[in-house]
Design a protein around this motif. Structure first.
Motif, PDB file in Angstrom:
ATOM      1  N   GLU A 121      25.288  25.733  53.635  1.00 27.29           N
ATOM      2  CA  GLU A 121      24.948  26.798  52.692  1.00 27.29           C
ATOM      3  C   GLU A 121      26.134  27.723  52.463  1.00 27.29           C
ATOM      4  N   THR A 122      26.881  28.005  53.526  1.00 28.00           N
ATOM      5  CA  THR A 122      28.068  28.847  53.392  1.00 28.00           C
ATOM      6  C   THR A 122      29.109  28.176  52.507  1.00 28.00           C
ATOM      7  N   LYS A 123      29.281  26.875  52.663  1.00 28.39           N
ATOM      8  CA  LYS A 123      30.237  26.146  51.830  1.00 28.39           C
ATOM      9  C   LYS A 123      29.841  26.193  50.358  1.00 28.39           C
ATOM     10  N   ILE A 124      28.547  26.003  50.077  1.00 28.23           N
ATOM     11  CA  ILE A 124      28.077  26.062  48.696  1.00 28.23           C
ATOM     12  C   ILE A 124      28.284  27.452  48.118  1.00 28.23           C
ATOM     13  N   ASP A 125      27.976  28.486  48.911  1.00 27.74           N
ATOM     14  CA  ASP A 125      28.199  29.861  48.457  1.00 27.74           C
ATOM     15  C   ASP A 125      29.674  30.098  48.157  1.00 27.74           C
ATOM     16  N   LEU A 126      30.540  29.570  49.022  1.00 25.68           N
ATOM     17  CA  LEU A 126      31.983  29.731  48.814  1.00 25.68           C
ATOM     18  C   LEU A 126      32.429  29.029  47.544  1.00 25.68           C
ATOM     19  N   ALA A 127      31.898  27.831  47.300  1.00 28.46           N
ATOM     20  CA  ALA A 127      32.254  27.092  46.080  1.00 28.46           C
ATOM     21  C   ALA A 127      31.848  27.869  44.832  1.00 28.46           C
ATOM     22  N   LYS A 128      30.645  28.425  44.854  1.00 25.94           N
ATOM     23  CA  LYS A 128      30.188  29.223  43.712  1.00 25.94           C
ATOM     24  C   LYS A 128      31.081  30.441  43.506  1.00 25.94           C
ATOM     25  N   TYR A 129      31.450  31.077  44.601  1.00 23.23           N
ATOM     26  CA  TYR A 129      32.266  32.280  44.526  1.00 23.23           C
ATOM     27  C   TYR A 129      33.638  31.990  43.930  1.00 23.23           C
ATOM     28  N   LEU A 130      34.283  30.929  44.405  1.00 25.12           N
ATOM     29  CA  LEU A 130      35.648  30.628  43.949  1.00 25.12           C
ATOM     30  C   LEU A 130      35.693  30.244  42.477  1.00 25.12           C
ATOM     31  N   LEU A 131      34.639  29.594  41.996  1.00 20.74           N
ATOM     32  CA  LEU A 131      34.624  29.177  40.587  1.00 20.74           C
ATOM     33  C   LEU A 131      33.824  30.125  39.692  1.00 20.74           C
ATOM     34  N   SER A 132      33.307  31.204  40.269  1.00 25.03           N
ATOM     35  CA  SER A 132      32.480  32.135  39.479  1.00 25.03           C
ATOM     36  C   SER A 132      33.199  32.709  38.247  1.00 25.03           C
ATOM     37  N   PRO A 133      34.539  32.908  38.276  1.00 23.32           N
ATOM     38  CA  PRO A 133      35.192  33.406  37.052  1.00 23.32           C
ATOM     39  C   PRO A 133      35.071  32.455  35.870  1.00 23.32           C
ATOM     40  N   LEU A 134      34.688  31.196  36.122  1.00 24.29           N
ATOM     41  CA  LEU A 134      34.571  30.220  35.031  1.00 24.29           C
ATOM     42  C   LEU A 134      33.127  30.023  34.578  1.00 24.29           C
ATOM     43  N   ASP A 135      32.207  30.796  35.160  1.00 24.20           N
ATOM     44  CA  ASP A 135      30.792  30.618  34.842  1.00 24.20           C
ATOM     45  C   ASP A 135      30.495  30.808  33.356  1.00 24.20           C
ATOM     46  N   HIS A 136      31.251  31.673  32.713  1.00 25.82           N
ATOM     47  CA  HIS A 136      31.033  31.933  31.282  1.00 25.82           C
ATOM     48  C   HIS A 136      32.154  31.341  30.432  1.00 25.82           C
ATOM     49  N   GLU A 137      32.799  30.330  30.991  1.00 24.29           N
ATOM     50  CA  GLU A 137      33.889  29.644  30.281  1.00 24.29           C
ATOM     51  C   GLU A 137      33.617  28.136  30.279  1.00 24.29           C
ATOM     52  N   PRO A 138      32.587  27.683  29.549  1.00 22.73           N
ATOM     53  CA  PRO A 138      32.218  26.251  29.576  1.00 22.73           C
ATOM     54  C   PRO A 138      33.365  25.335  29.142  1.00 22.73           C
ATOM     55  N   GLU A 139      34.191  25.784  28.203  1.00 19.78           N
ATOM     56  CA  GLU A 139      35.303  24.965  27.740  1.00 19.78           C
ATOM     57  C   GLU A 139      36.304  24.719  28.866  1.00 19.78           C
ATOM     58  N   LEU A 140      36.536  25.757  29.670  1.00 24.78           N
ATOM     59  CA  LEU A 140      37.475  25.617  30.781  1.00 24.78           C
ATOM     60  C   LEU A 140      36.895  24.730  31.885  1.00 24.78           C
ATOM     61  N   LEU A 141      35.593  24.798  32.097  1.00 28.37           N
ATOM     62  CA  LEU A 141      34.961  23.931  33.095  1.00 28.37           C
ATOM     63  C   LEU A 141      35.049  22.460  32.690  1.00 28.37           C
ATOM     64  N   VAL A 142      34.817  22.207  31.415  1.00 30.94           N
ATOM     65  CA  VAL A 142      34.938  20.827  30.915  1.00 30.94           C
ATOM     66  C   VAL A 142      36.381  20.349  31.075  1.00 30.94           C
ATOM     67  N   THR A 143      37.321  21.212  30.745  1.00 31.93           N
ATOM     68  CA  THR A 143      38.738  20.866  30.883  1.00 31.93           C
ATOM     69  C   THR A 143      39.083  20.545  32.332  1.00 31.93           C
ATOM     70  N   LEU A 144      38.586  21.363  33.247  1.00 31.90           N
ATOM     71  CA  LEU A 144      38.887  21.166  34.661  1.00 31.90           C
ATOM     72  C   LEU A 144      38.298  19.850  35.169  1.00 31.90           C
ATOM     73  N   ASN A 145      37.040  19.581  34.828  1.00 30.35           N
ATOM     74  CA  ASN A 145      36.404  18.332  35.251  1.00 30.35           C
ATOM     75  C   ASN A 145      37.138  17.112  34.685  1.00 30.35           C
ATOM     76  N   THR A 146      37.535  17.219  33.438  1.00 27.89           N
ATOM     77  CA  THR A 146      38.241  16.103  32.808  1.00 27.89           C
ATOM     78  C   THR A 146      39.611  15.900  33.430  1.00 27.89           C
ATOM     79  N   PHE A 147      40.299  16.990  33.735  1.00 30.50           N
ATOM     80  CA  PHE A 147      41.611  16.933  34.363  1.00 30.50           C
ATOM     81  C   PHE A 147      41.543  16.178  35.696  1.00 30.50           C
ATOM     82  N   PHE A 148      40.497  16.453  36.486  1.00 31.10           N
ATOM     83  CA  PHE A 148      40.346  15.747  37.766  1.00 31.10           C
ATOM     84  C   PHE A 148      39.899  14.305  37.558  1.00 31.10           C
TER      85      PHE A 148
END
Length: 360
Positions: free
Chosen positions: A273-300
């Motif tokens: 649960e702590t790991k999941i919370d940490l993952a959400k926290y680190l990527l939270s600045p992208l929560d309202h940036e769907p285009e950037l999330l798609v870009t990041l997923n595609t990049f990987f």
């Protein structure tokens, strides 16, 4: 034959009748009862039974009083119970805290101060034993913390032993106002990560104060805020993990928190649960940036290859570079750097798995 031996033999031979010549004083402490038996003094000096009884009662009272815990000991015991989740009845905990003057109503996060290099350092004084000196130095550290945070007393601080001091720091915006920053971007974050940046800045300043006051190596671990009195145990786990991992990976004289440990936080923390919370926290600045999330997923998905990623997204490579720069600016993690990329990939994976579980 000395007096105790004579009494023992008298009891063995004559039983209750043999004790009739001795002064017998009833003793009761808590639920225990007994009897103190006083014989004639060896030097044959006479003492009245009333005075003898008064002296015995005085000795008994002093002995039992020495074993009653002080307010300081009760406070340390309560904080230790809170940090290790030894809570059976929350009402009892609240009442204990109230009697000791500890206010548990504000949101609180745990700060762990490792001052072992100062508290446990050897000393040469012959007039003070090592345990007393340890307690004195621990109290000096606590006094420095109280002064730094302008606290009315030390009720929210406790010495845990092994050179560590715990602080139950009020972690709401009001109590962290001196270290708050309007650009922290805590809006929308879960309560466990809210005000963490301000708490980190407060801990950085506290570290400088403690190093100046003690002249020794100091390390600080900070935990997230978790709701309720039971949340203090989870905050303590965060701080403990951050302190342990941070000292090994980042060195001394640092403030350590899970959000800044990189890949080590995902490897060294066992709680999922702590790991999941940490993952959400680190990527939270992208929560309202769907285009950037798609870009990041595609990049990987394209093995971090800019040309194939741009082709897959039907954008120019310069546009891809701009988006990756923005991701790095918002999150503090650059997907073109190996360690950051691994960390972000883990975050995306954990968020995806958590989303799948919530849909079941």
């Amino acid at each position: 034959m000395n007096e105790p031996e004579r009494i023992g033999r008298s009891i063995g031979w004559g039983g209750e009748r043999a004790l009739s010549h001795f002064l017998r004083i009833p003793l009761q402490h808590d639920t225990e009862t007994g009897e103190v038996i006083v014989g004639k003094p060896a030097n044959r000096e006479m003492i009245s039974p009333r005075l003898a009884q008064a002296l015995v009662e005085l000795v008994i009272n002093q002995s039992t009083q020495r074993h009653l815990p002080s307010q300081h000991e009760l406070k340390n015991e309560l904080i230790d119970d809170l940090l290790h989740d030894r809570i059976e009845d929350e009402t009892v905990i609240w009442n204990r805290a109230k009697r000791l003057g500890i206010d548990l109503s504000p949101p609180r996060a745990v700060i762990l101060v490792d001052a072992a290099r100062y508290i446990l350092q050897p000393f040469t004084s012959l007039s003070v034993d090592s345990l007393e000196m340890e307690q004195r130095r621990a109290q000096a550290v606590i006094s420095s913390i109280v002064s730094f945070f302008h606290l009315p007393n030390d009720t929210i601080c406790a010495y845990l032993g092994e050179g560590e001091v715990a602080v139950l720091k009020a972690s709401n915006s009001k109590n962290l106002g001196l270290w708050a920053d309007c650009e922290d971007g805590t809006e929308g974050l879960s309560s466990s990560w809210a005000n963490l940046a301000a708490l980190k800045r407060a801990a950085d300043a506290l570290l400088l104060r403690l190093r100046n006051d003690t002249g020794a190596t100091i390390n600080v671990g900070i935990g997230r805020y978790h709701p309720g009195v039971r949340g203090l145990a989870r905050s303590h786990e965060d701080a403990r993990a951050a302190l342990s991992l941070g000292k090994r990976l980042q060195g001394n004289n640092q403030v350590h928190c899970l959000g800044e440990l990189g890949i080590a936080a995902f490897v060294g923390v066992a709680d999922e649960e702590t790991k999941i919370d940490l993952a959400k926290y680190l990527l939270s600045p992208l929560d309202h940036e769907p285009e950037l999330l798609v870009t990041l997923n595609t990049f990987f998905a394209e093995n971090c290859c800019p040309s194939t990623t741009a082709k897959q997204l039907s954008i120019h490579r310069n546009t891809l570079g701009y988006r990756l720069d923005k991701i790095a600016s918002l999150t503090g993690l650059d997907p073109r750097k190996f360690d950051d990329a691994v960390q972000m990939r883990l975050c995306l994976l954990l968020r995806s798995l958590q989303g799948q579980q919530s849909q079941r």
